[in-house]
Design a protein around this motif. Sequence first.
Motif, PDB file in Angstrom:
ATOM      1  N   SER A   1       0.801  -1.220   0.000  1.00 51.13           N
ATOM      2  CA  SER A   1       0.000   0.000   0.000  1.00 51.13           C
ATOM      3  C   SER A   1       0.834   1.271   0.000  1.00 51.13           C
ATOM      4  O   SER A   1       0.528   2.236  -0.704  1.00 51.13           O
ATOM      5  CB  SER A   1      -0.938   0.003   1.214  1.00 51.13           C
ATOM      6  OG  SER A   1      -0.190  -0.116   2.419  1.00 51.13           O
ATOM      7  N   LYS A   2       1.912   1.316   0.775  1.00 44.88           N
ATOM      8  CA  LYS A   2       2.677   2.557   0.929  1.00 44.88           C
ATOM      9  C   LYS A   2       3.285   3.061  -0.380  1.00 44.88           C
ATOM     10  O   LYS A   2       3.180   4.246  -0.705  1.00 44.88           O
ATOM     11  CB  LYS A   2       3.749   2.384   2.004  1.00 44.88           C
ATOM     12  CG  LYS A   2       3.182   2.249   3.412  1.00 44.88           C
ATOM     13  CD  LYS A   2       4.283   2.044   4.448  1.00 44.88           C
ATOM     14  CE  LYS A   2       3.694   1.871   5.840  1.00 44.88           C
ATOM     15  NZ  LYS A   2       4.742   1.609   6.864  1.00 44.88           N
ATOM     16  N   PRO A   3       3.967   2.196  -1.164  1.00 49.58           N
ATOM     17  CA  PRO A   3       4.518   2.694  -2.434  1.00 49.58           C
ATOM     18  C   PRO A   3       3.458   3.225  -3.381  1.00 49.58           C
ATOM     19  O   PRO A   3       3.703   4.178  -4.125  1.00 49.58           O
ATOM     20  CB  PRO A   3       5.216   1.450  -3.014  1.00 49.58           C
ATOM     21  CG  PRO A   3       5.509   0.590  -1.838  1.00 49.58           C
ATOM     22  CD  PRO A   3       4.363   0.808  -0.896  1.00 49.58           C
ATOM     23  N   LYS A   4       2.261   2.628  -3.387  1.00 43.23           N
ATOM     24  CA  LYS A   4       1.212   3.094  -4.286  1.00 43.23           C
ATOM     25  C   LYS A   4       0.738   4.489  -3.904  1.00 43.23           C
ATOM     26  O   LYS A   4       0.520   5.343  -4.770  1.00 43.23           O
ATOM     27  CB  LYS A   4       0.034   2.109  -4.282  1.00 43.23           C
ATOM     28  CG  LYS A   4       0.314   0.825  -5.056  1.00 43.23           C
ATOM     29  CD  LYS A   4      -0.898  -0.075  -5.151  1.00 43.23           C
ATOM     30  CE  LYS A   4      -1.220  -0.761  -3.855  1.00 43.23           C
ATOM     31  NZ  LYS A   4      -2.252  -1.801  -3.981  1.00 43.23           N
ATOM     32  N   ILE A   5       0.602   4.765  -2.616  1.00 45.22           N
ATOM     33  CA  ILE A   5       0.186   6.089  -2.146  1.00 45.22           C
ATOM     34  C   ILE A   5       1.246   7.123  -2.497  1.00 45.22           C
ATOM     35  O   ILE A   5       0.935   8.224  -2.977  1.00 45.22           O
ATOM     36  CB  ILE A   5      -0.066   6.062  -0.622  1.00 45.22           C
ATOM     37  CG1 ILE A   5      -1.265   5.169  -0.291  1.00 45.22           C
ATOM     38  CG2 ILE A   5      -0.289   7.473  -0.085  1.00 45.22           C
ATOM     39  CD1 ILE A   5      -1.455   4.897   1.184  1.00 45.22           C
ATOM     40  N   ASP A   6       2.509   6.765  -2.288  1.00 43.55           N
ATOM     41  CA  ASP A   6       3.615   7.673  -2.581  1.00 43.55           C
ATOM     42  C   ASP A   6       3.638   8.049  -4.062  1.00 43.55           C
ATOM     43  O   ASP A   6       3.699   9.230  -4.418  1.00 43.55           O
ATOM     44  CB  ASP A   6       4.932   6.993  -2.180  1.00 43.55           C
ATOM     45  CG  ASP A   6       6.150   7.726  -2.703  1.00 43.55           C
ATOM     46  OD1 ASP A   6       6.254   8.930  -2.445  1.00 43.55           O
ATOM     47  OD2 ASP A   6       6.986   7.086  -3.373  1.00 43.55           O
ATOM     48  N   ARG A   7       3.572   7.059  -4.953  1.00 40.09           N
ATOM     49  CA  ARG A   7       3.642   7.347  -6.392  1.00 40.09           C
ATOM     50  C   ARG A   7       2.386   8.048  -6.893  1.00 40.09           C
ATOM     51  O   ARG A   7       2.459   8.867  -7.823  1.00 40.09           O
ATOM     52  CB  ARG A   7       3.869   6.056  -7.176  1.00 40.09           C
ATOM     53  CG  ARG A   7       5.220   5.412  -6.954  1.00 40.09           C
ATOM     54  CD  ARG A   7       6.397   6.309  -7.349  1.00 40.09           C
ATOM     55  NE  ARG A   7       6.948   7.059  -6.245  1.00 40.09           N
ATOM     56  CZ  ARG A   7       7.989   7.883  -6.329  1.00 40.09           C
ATOM     57  NH1 ARG A   7       8.564   8.087  -7.501  1.00 40.09           N
ATOM     58  NH2 ARG A   7       8.422   8.531  -5.263  1.00 40.09           N
ATOM     59  N   LEU A   8       1.237   7.772  -6.264  1.00 40.89           N
ATOM     60  CA  LEU A   8       0.009   8.463  -6.652  1.00 40.89           C
ATOM     61  C   LEU A   8       0.103   9.938  -6.316  1.00 40.89           C
ATOM     62  O   LEU A   8      -0.300  10.802  -7.115  1.00 40.89           O
ATOM     63  CB  LEU A   8      -1.195   7.831  -5.950  1.00 40.89           C
ATOM     64  CG  LEU A   8      -2.578   8.430  -6.287  1.00 40.89           C
ATOM     65  CD1 LEU A   8      -2.848   8.370  -7.779  1.00 40.89           C
ATOM     66  CD2 LEU A   8      -3.678   7.709  -5.506  1.00 40.89           C
TER      67      LEU A   8
ATOM     68  N   ARG B   1       3.564   0.971  -9.757  1.00 40.86           N
ATOM     69  CA  ARG B   1       3.350   2.120 -10.634  1.00 40.86           C
ATOM     70  C   ARG B   1       2.229   1.858 -11.637  1.00 40.86           C
ATOM     71  O   ARG B   1       1.498   2.776 -12.009  1.00 40.86           O
ATOM     72  CB  ARG B   1       4.661   2.476 -11.357  1.00 40.86           C
ATOM     73  CG  ARG B   1       5.613   3.296 -10.484  1.00 40.86           C
ATOM     74  CD  ARG B   1       7.017   3.343 -11.059  1.00 40.86           C
ATOM     75  NE  ARG B   1       7.750   2.110 -10.747  1.00 40.86           N
ATOM     76  CZ  ARG B   1       8.838   1.714 -11.389  1.00 40.86           C
ATOM     77  NH1 ARG B   1       9.305   2.430 -12.390  1.00 40.86           N
ATOM     78  NH2 ARG B   1       9.452   0.602 -11.038  1.00 40.86           N
ATOM     79  N   TYR B   2       2.089   0.603 -12.062  1.00 41.46           N
ATOM     80  CA  TYR B   2       0.991   0.294 -12.985  1.00 41.46           C
ATOM     81  C   TYR B   2      -0.357   0.446 -12.282  1.00 41.46           C
ATOM     82  O   TYR B   2      -1.277   1.090 -12.808  1.00 41.46           O
ATOM     83  CB  TYR B   2       1.128  -1.125 -13.548  1.00 41.46           C
ATOM     84  CG  TYR B   2       0.104  -1.410 -14.627  1.00 41.46           C
ATOM     85  CD1 TYR B   2       0.352  -1.059 -15.947  1.00 41.46           C
ATOM     86  CD2 TYR B   2      -1.125  -1.986 -14.322  1.00 41.46           C
ATOM     87  CE1 TYR B   2      -0.586  -1.281 -16.941  1.00 41.46           C
ATOM     88  CE2 TYR B   2      -2.080  -2.215 -15.305  1.00 41.46           C
ATOM     89  CZ  TYR B   2      -1.804  -1.867 -16.613  1.00 41.46           C
ATOM     90  OH  TYR B   2      -2.751  -2.081 -17.590  1.00 41.46           O
ATOM     91  N   GLN B   3      -0.489  -0.113 -11.096  1.00 39.16           N
ATOM     92  CA  GLN B   3      -1.740   0.016 -10.367  1.00 39.16           C
ATOM     93  C   GLN B   3      -1.997   1.463  -9.980  1.00 39.16           C
ATOM     94  O   GLN B   3      -3.145   1.923  -9.965  1.00 39.16           O
ATOM     95  CB  GLN B   3      -1.736  -0.873  -9.123  1.00 39.16           C
ATOM     96  CG  GLN B   3      -3.064  -0.900  -8.373  1.00 39.16           C
ATOM     97  CD  GLN B   3      -4.232  -1.337  -9.236  1.00 39.16           C
ATOM     98  OE1 GLN B   3      -4.152  -2.341  -9.948  1.00 39.16           O
ATOM     99  NE2 GLN B   3      -5.342  -0.596  -9.194  1.00 39.16           N
ATOM    100  N   THR B   4      -0.940   2.210  -9.700  1.00 39.44           N
ATOM    101  CA  THR B   4      -1.074   3.643  -9.410  1.00 39.44           C
ATOM    102  C   THR B   4      -1.648   4.366 -10.620  1.00 39.44           C
ATOM    103  O   THR B   4      -2.516   5.242 -10.480  1.00 39.44           O
ATOM    104  CB  THR B   4       0.285   4.253  -9.031  1.00 39.44           C
ATOM    105  OG1 THR B   4       0.726   3.671  -7.799  1.00 39.44           O
ATOM    106  CG2 THR B   4       0.182   5.759  -8.856  1.00 39.44           C
ATOM    107  N   ALA B   5      -1.178   4.022 -11.816  1.00 38.72           N
ATOM    108  CA  ALA B   5      -1.687   4.645 -13.038  1.00 38.72           C
ATOM    109  C   ALA B   5      -3.171   4.334 -13.237  1.00 38.72           C
ATOM    110  O   ALA B   5      -3.953   5.199 -13.650  1.00 38.72           O
ATOM    111  CB  ALA B   5      -0.882   4.172 -14.244  1.00 38.72           C
ATOM    112  N   VAL B   6      -3.564   3.103 -12.940  1.00 34.67           N
ATOM    113  CA  VAL B   6      -4.974   2.702 -13.033  1.00 34.67           C
ATOM    114  C   VAL B   6      -5.810   3.519 -12.045  1.00 34.67           C
ATOM    115  O   VAL B   6      -6.881   4.036 -12.382  1.00 34.67           O
ATOM    116  CB  VAL B   6      -5.129   1.196 -12.755  1.00 34.67           C
ATOM    117  CG1 VAL B   6      -6.603   0.816 -12.602  1.00 34.67           C
ATOM    118  CG2 VAL B   6      -4.486   0.376 -13.875  1.00 34.67           C
TER     119      VAL B   6
END
Length: 436
Positions: A130-137, A215-220
């Motif tokens: 979860s943490k990396p996705k929040i950061d990149r978002l 990063r892919y899920q962040t883009a979605v």
Amino acid sequence: MVKVLPFKGITYNIQKINRLDDVMSPPYDIISKEMQDELYKKHPYNFVRLILGKEKPSDNENDNRYTRAKELFNKWLKEGILVESDKPAVYPYKIEYMVNNELKVMNGFFILLKLDPDYKMVKAHEKTLSKPKIDRLNLMRACVANLEPIQLLYIDRDDKIRERVDSTLDSPIIDVKGYDGFNHKLWRVEDEDVISMIQDELRDKILFIADGHHRYQTAVNFAKEMREKTGNTNEDAPFNYRMVILVNMFDKGLSILPTHRLIKKQGVDIDDLLSKAECYFTVEEKTFDSSKTTPKEISKKIRDEIKTDKGHKFALYIRGKYYVLTLKDEKYMDEFARGESETWRRLDVSILHKIVLEHLMGINQDNLEDHVRYTRVDEEAVRFVDEGRFDLSFLMNPTRISELKAIADAGEHMPQKSTYFLPKMLSGLVIYKMNI
């Protein structure tokens, strides 16, 4: 259907930057605090300032590393430090590097990929944190750009795409030595016939995420957010695309290395852990004279000892000694992972996570981020334990390409950080800015 498009890439202006080597950066997720400091000192326009800016004690909602990245990004564009190409293009990319005393060349290309939120044509093989996705978002929200690529694999047994692309190449627009000592070269191809050929060849392919699951899920997630925010439901809206690097799964320049587990957990009784492990593994204790052996030498010795084409081996390292664990019978995994496919149950990382971490140590999906960190550097898996940063570590063998494909095809996910592809992409080569 896979849809890819050329794009107007943003690159560093060679008229403004004397040495491009000085402004390039490693990918954000492998930059340590020490490396971040070094990159900051290296050049005032180093790319790290955008992808992993420094945090300050005074940071707040209006002034933080994401807002500062946005300000810098816009400032560098305005000042011409970064420039956008005139025409849409694809960007062929080659990395020359040495691994295990062998010279390799990885071949790929930057292109825009239409997002597949349902993962029908784009297959993921790892779980995300979860943490990396929040950061990149947060960074994507601020800059409205893809600052770094995602690496995906496609299957092209005849290597048609690479051969066609290579036939058009002359002098690269970027030729630099990266942080890794590898040579990174980038070209710009605007030829519409070549681009059309790439699009046709990829249309019915299945793509596999190699590096960049978060990063892919962040883009979605970002695309969904933008549709709700703007009301723009156009399928070809800029936020529905993501800058990626595509590489042939059979490219001879592609390597997979292991990702080792670093464990921080108070109260671990090693003797008790090993005693319980003997129910499932053959356990061999190995000792050495730490005063005469470096962490690099020990890690190499461990990697050599656990290397195997048959069976499942990994090593548990504590300060001053290590243990080689060899699974006695694959059928044990039928009990611990009944709901998973046979391929998933036979992965080394699955065996480690389900039997050792979860069953024997009580480290499960709910508390994994509290107790487990990762390193791709063999020496660090030893040295960080010796230095007291972690209580113990597990050194692993690499996942095979065939295993990755089988897991992704089945719609399953390996435990996170199961694969580490080499070479790593260099950050700062090209950017995709969404004109929203």
